[in-house]
Motif scaffolding. Structure first.
Motif, PDB file in Angstrom:
ATOM      1  N   GLU A  64       0.832  -1.207   0.000  1.00 46.61           N
ATOM      2  CA  GLU A  64       0.000   0.000   0.000  1.00 46.61           C
ATOM      3  C   GLU A  64       0.866   1.256   0.000  1.00 46.61           C
ATOM      4  O   GLU A  64       0.584   2.216  -0.721  1.00 46.61           O
ATOM      5  N   TRP A  67       2.329   1.905  -3.470  1.00 51.33           N
ATOM      6  CA  TRP A  67       1.358   2.476  -4.406  1.00 51.33           C
ATOM      7  C   TRP A  67       1.226   3.984  -4.174  1.00 51.33           C
ATOM      8  O   TRP A  67       1.268   4.779  -5.104  1.00 51.33           O
ATOM      9  N   GLN A  68       1.079   4.381  -2.913  1.00 54.27           N
ATOM     10  CA  GLN A  68       0.924   5.798  -2.595  1.00 54.27           C
ATOM     11  C   GLN A  68       2.167   6.603  -2.976  1.00 54.27           C
ATOM     12  O   GLN A  68       2.069   7.680  -3.562  1.00 54.27           O
ATOM     13  N   ARG A  90       0.573  -5.344  -6.883  1.00 53.02           N
ATOM     14  CA  ARG A  90      -0.725  -5.455  -6.197  1.00 53.02           C
ATOM     15  C   ARG A  90      -1.570  -6.570  -6.826  1.00 53.02           C
ATOM     16  O   ARG A  90      -2.142  -7.398  -6.124  1.00 53.02           O
TER      17      ARG A  90
END
Length: 127
Positions: A64, A67-68, A90
């Motif tokens: 996560e 991705w950010q 992911r």
């Protein structure tokens, strides 16, 4: 640049189109470690100094975070490489959350570390 990647891909591909090299090499990996390797590539590119995740839960948190961070990196630089690689990671890792029997963390960690070395080498080439 071979960047510690063994396999059938020509070194010229890594030089000319590293994104294609990552995609093709990932496709050659067993499904159960593919996502960890891709996450390693994205992590090594985004955070070359970061240690590997300490366990399976940390691996999914890193997914996560990657991705950010990749999205921010894209907005700052216009380079979509980490966004695409983290999205592929992911797609490959999320199905593992729903399996009764997950691959061993040791195996995922090893794949992550191999991918991370490649991500670091690729980042070093970015001006």
């Amino acid at each position: 640049m071979r960047a510690n990647v063994e396999g059938p891909l020509a070194p010229e591909l890594w030089e000319k189109d590293p994104l294609a090299g990552v995609r093709l090499f990932a496709q050659s990996l067993p499904k159960e470690i593919r996502g960890a390797w891709l996450l390693g590539v994205a992590s090594g590119f985004l955070w070359p100094e970061a240690p590997p995740p300490k366990d399976l839960a940390a691996l999914f948190r890193r997914l996560e975070e990657a991705w950010q961070e990749a999205e921010s990196y894209f907005w700052d630089t216009g380079l979509d490489f980490p966004v695409l690689v983290s999205e592929w990671a992911r797609g490959a890792l999320e199905p593992l959350l729903y399996r009764k029997r997950r691959p061993s963390y040791a195996r995922l960690r090893q794949a992550f570390l191999q991918g991370s070395r490649l991500g670091e080498a690729l980042r070093a080439r970015v001006p």
